[in-house]
Design a protein around this motif. Structure first.
Motif, PDB file in Angstrom:
ATOM      1  N   ALA A 154      -2.582   8.420   3.026  1.00 16.52           N
ATOM      2  CA  ALA A 154      -2.543   7.085   2.422  1.00 16.52           C
ATOM      3  C   ALA A 154      -1.658   6.152   3.214  1.00 16.52           C
ATOM      4  CB  ALA A 154      -2.045   7.170   0.975  1.00 16.52           C
ATOM      5  N   TRP A 167       1.570  -1.820  -2.739  1.00 15.95           N
ATOM      6  CA  TRP A 167       0.228  -1.286  -2.868  1.00 15.95           C
ATOM      7  C   TRP A 167       0.110   0.083  -2.197  1.00 15.95           C
ATOM      8  CZ3 TRP A 167      -1.503  -0.461   2.023  1.00 15.95           C
ATOM      9  CH2 TRP A 167      -1.044  -1.303   3.039  1.00 15.95           C
ATOM     10  N   LEU A 169      -3.061   2.486  -0.444  1.00 16.48           N
ATOM     11  CA  LEU A 169      -4.458   2.573  -0.016  1.00 16.48           C
ATOM     12  C   LEU A 169      -4.736   4.007   0.419  1.00 16.48           C
ATOM     13  CD1 LEU A 169      -7.124   1.063   0.586  1.00 16.48           C
ATOM     14  CD2 LEU A 169      -6.246   0.642   2.906  1.00 16.48           C
ATOM     15  N   ARG A 170      -5.611   4.682  -0.325  1.00 13.46           N
ATOM     16  CA  ARG A 170      -5.887   6.092  -0.082  1.00 13.46           C
ATOM     17  C   ARG A 170      -6.869   6.284   1.069  1.00 13.46           C
ATOM     18  NH1 ARG A 170      -1.856   8.813  -2.651  1.00 13.46           N
ATOM     19  NH2 ARG A 170      -1.510   7.890  -4.715  1.00 13.46           N
ATOM     20  N   TRP A 204     -10.979   1.236   9.843  1.00 15.14           N
ATOM     21  CA  TRP A 204     -10.845   0.218   8.788  1.00 15.14           C
ATOM     22  C   TRP A 204     -10.026  -0.954   9.303  1.00 15.14           C
ATOM     23  CZ3 TRP A 204      -9.171   3.110   3.646  1.00 15.14           C
ATOM     24  CH2 TRP A 204     -10.234   3.904   3.208  1.00 15.14           C
ATOM     25  N   VAL A 206      -7.544  -3.545   7.561  1.00 14.83           N
ATOM     26  CA  VAL A 206      -6.795  -3.574   6.301  1.00 14.83           C
ATOM     27  C   VAL A 206      -5.986  -4.859   6.203  1.00 14.83           C
ATOM     28  CG1 VAL A 206      -5.044  -2.412   4.907  1.00 14.83           C
ATOM     29  CG2 VAL A 206      -6.663  -1.052   6.246  1.00 14.83           C
ATOM     30  N   SER A 210      -2.216  -7.311   0.839  1.00 14.18           N
ATOM     31  CA  SER A 210      -2.711  -6.847  -0.460  1.00 14.18           C
ATOM     32  C   SER A 210      -3.084  -5.372  -0.477  1.00 14.18           C
ATOM     33  CB  SER A 210      -3.944  -7.666  -0.855  1.00 14.18           C
ATOM     34  OG  SER A 210      -5.015  -7.444   0.067  1.00 14.18           O
ATOM     35  N   GLY A 211      -3.215  -4.764   0.699  1.00 16.01           N
ATOM     36  CA  GLY A 211      -3.641  -3.375   0.756  1.00 16.01           C
ATOM     37  C   GLY A 211      -5.136  -3.199   0.577  1.00 16.01           C
ATOM     38  N   ARG A 212      -5.884  -4.261   0.758  1.00 15.79           N
ATOM     39  CA  ARG A 212      -7.337  -4.196   0.563  1.00 15.79           C
ATOM     40  C   ARG A 212      -8.042  -3.853   1.870  1.00 15.79           C
ATOM     41  NH1 ARG A 212     -11.394  -8.081   1.161  1.00 15.79           N
ATOM     42  NH2 ARG A 212      -9.791  -9.608   1.777  1.00 15.79           N
ATOM     43  N   LYS A 213      -9.000  -2.941   1.789  1.00 15.90           N
ATOM     44  CA  LYS A 213      -9.833  -2.653   2.948  1.00 15.90           C
ATOM     45  C   LYS A 213     -10.809  -3.806   3.127  1.00 15.90           C
ATOM     46  CE  LYS A 213     -13.312   0.195   2.630  1.00 15.90           C
ATOM     47  NZ  LYS A 213     -14.158   1.403   2.530  1.00 15.90           N
ATOM     48  N   GLU A 216     -15.180  -1.773   7.331  1.00 16.70           N
ATOM     49  CA  GLU A 216     -15.219  -0.386   7.795  1.00 16.70           C
ATOM     50  C   GLU A 216     -16.307  -0.235   8.849  1.00 16.70           C
ATOM     51  OE1 GLU A 216     -16.358   4.084   6.067  1.00 16.70           O
ATOM     52  OE2 GLU A 216     -15.674   2.492   4.691  1.00 16.70           O
TER      53      GLU A 216
END
Length: 517
Positions: A154, A167, A169-170, A204, A206, A210-213, A216
């Motif tokens: 993560a 945040w 992100l896994r 990815w 990123v 915000s930690g949003r992907k 990809e």
């Protein structure tokens, strides 16, 4: 006429001042005892790995001297005062006044003896599960207000001020983080994942705020090198994300992941390469509108050749290529700086090249690179540390700044790098060195024309990049309460007026901790 021998109702100011002065000595003794004994990190210090904070010895010596001096002075002063005015209330008040008056000057004297310090502000809880490891870190924002620590499973954001988790992100199921971009561009960081013993084939983009992907891409990736990890497999600049793949370099839109171009890394025509020779990108950097890729070529017969490939970052067009001066497969190849392009190379052949190569302009095919050997007469350069290391974004004890390679080094015959040395990237000559007397744990930029050096003795030095002058305290700033909290290769990240220290081993040590004034 009989003389009145009763004690006077008044008392001399001199004796009163004597009592108050004796009280001040006692107050200083108590204050210095408390400040000295409570300054021990973990209630013990004095060893190589747990040194006592600066000022501890003089504080405690003064505390004992003042204890005896204050006790004797107080006994004598009280006896003299009571001979003029018996009682307890007034002497007690005078002693208390002396103690209170001296507390602030005593504190200032202690601060002067102690010097500047950095105290541990927070530390993150241990990694869970315990099997994961830290593989890299990013500082977000110009002031490092957020630090993102990448684990195998993560990405986790920490607030640099409070240590609170932001945040998380896994990673994809059964995949681990294997590569990260060296820097964040336009708020986007690049991260790649791989299955067990497989190439890095999932990339990815990123949003680190915000930690949003954001996007990809699946590619036919490359397997990270054993010694340099995933460093240099991903890079970004000028709105383009660059990823190294199998026999190719890929360009994607940084904001949306759209395919921009693909450049093959085949051997150049007319080089005499056999048909079965294949070329694989090893590491790359992107800056100033160009991407420079280190490429190695070989076949079933073994190593064939290696070269630097320069591409236009916007279009993927080949601009230039030049041979790397090696004759065996590189054991390690890592980019230390994108501008100027500076490459660490170590051949498998023990008699081969082991040096840092500096290219003022990789496109200038006529100019030979400046070569700085890893082993010289004066010292051995310790660019990399020992395990555990950050596998996805390796940490080097080296900084390129002000036209110099500034790096940790060990004196001849020593295995511990207790020196910081600077070599000119113009001619390869040593410009300056600073002996610290303790092992260099971490070395990182500290603002314009400055580098910060964290020593095993829990001291932090700031050196100028042009001549190695020590800024501030000659003996460095004491960093308190971090003993036994650092693994063998931590990363030092600037965060406001303090620092965040990131460990790779987050089970036996804190994954991250912060120190500040």
């Amino acid at each position: 006429m009989a003389e009145d021998v009763r004690p006077s109702g008044t008392w001399p100011l001199g004796k009163a001042a004597w009592v108050a002065g004796a009280g001040a000595l006692v107050g200083l003794a108590v204050e210095f005892h408390w400040l000295g004994w409570t300054s021990f990190p973990g209630n013990s210090c004095g060893s190589r790995y747990r040194p006592c904070p600066e000022g501890t010895a003089p504080t405690l010596i003064l505390a004992f001297l003042l204890t005896f001096a204050g006790a004797v002075a107080l006994i004598v002063a009280l006896a003299a005062f009571n001979s003029s005015r018996p009682g307890k209330a007034v002497p007690g008040a005078l002693v208390a006044a002396g103690v209170l008056i001296v507390l602030w000057p005593g504190w200032q004297a202690y601060l002067w003896m102690r010097g500047p310090v950095l105290d541990r502000a927070w530390q993150a809880g241990a990694d869970r599960p315990a099997s994961v490891r830290g593989v890299g870190a990013w500082a977000v924002g110009g002031d490092g207000g957020t630090v993102v620590r990448a684990r195998t499973d993560a990405l986790i954001a920490y607030d640099s001020g409070s240590g609170d988790r932001g945040w998380v992100l896994r990673a994809p199921v059964r995949e681990s983080v294997c590569a990260m971009s060296e820097r964040i561009v336009d708020g986007i960081g690049l991260v790649a994942f791989a299955r067990n013993e497989k190439p890095c084939d999932t990339v990815w983009g990123v949003d680190v705020r915000s930690g949003r992907k954001v996007w990809e891409r699946n590619i036919t990736g490359v397997t990270p090198g054993f010694y340099q990890g995933g460093g240099g497999l991903l890079s970004a600049d000028a709105g383009v994300a660059v990823a190294l793949g199998e026999h190719a370099v890929h360009g994607y839109g940084l904001a949306d992941g759209a395919v921009r171009w693909t450049a093959k890394t085949a051997p150049a025509a007319g080089t005499g390469a056999e048909d079965d020779v294949e070329c694989e990108p090893v590491t790359a950097s992107t800056a100033g509108g160009t991407t420079t890729v280190a490429v190695t070529c070989g076949s079933y017969k073994g190593f064939h050749s290696a070269f630097l490939l320069t591409l236009d970052t916007a279009t993927g067009k080949e601009l230039a290529r030049r041979a790397l001066p090696i004759e065996s497969a590189p054991q390690s190849a890592a980019v230390l700086s994108a501008e100027p392009f500076t490459l660490l190379v170590e051949e498998e052949d023990e008699r081969g090249l082991a040096a840092v190569l500096s290219y003022g302009d990789p496109d200038d095919l006529k100019r030979e690179p400046v070569t700085i050997p890893l082993t010289a007469d004066e010292e051995d350069l310790a660019v990399t540390g020992f395990d555990p290391k950050f596998a996805a974004r390796p940490v080097f004890r080296a900084v390129v700044a002000d036209g110099n390679l500034i790096v940790a080094a060990a004196k001849p015959g020593s295995s511990s790098p207790e020196r910081v040395v600077a070599y000119s990237l113009d001619d390869g000559r040593r410009r300056w060195h600073a002996d610290l007397g303790t092992e260099v744990v971490a070395l990182t930029p500290a603002g314009p024309d400055r580098v910060a050096v964290l020593g095993e003795s829990q001291r932090l030095w700031t050196l100028t990049t042009d001549d190695g002058t020590r800024v501030g305290e000659e003996d460095g700033i004491t960093v308190r309460d971090i003993s036994l909290k650092l693994d063998s290769g931590p990363q030092l990240v600037r965060a406001g007026d303090g620092w965040v220290i990131v460990n790779a081993d987050g089970d036996n040590y804190p994954p991250a901790l912060a120190v500040r004034p």
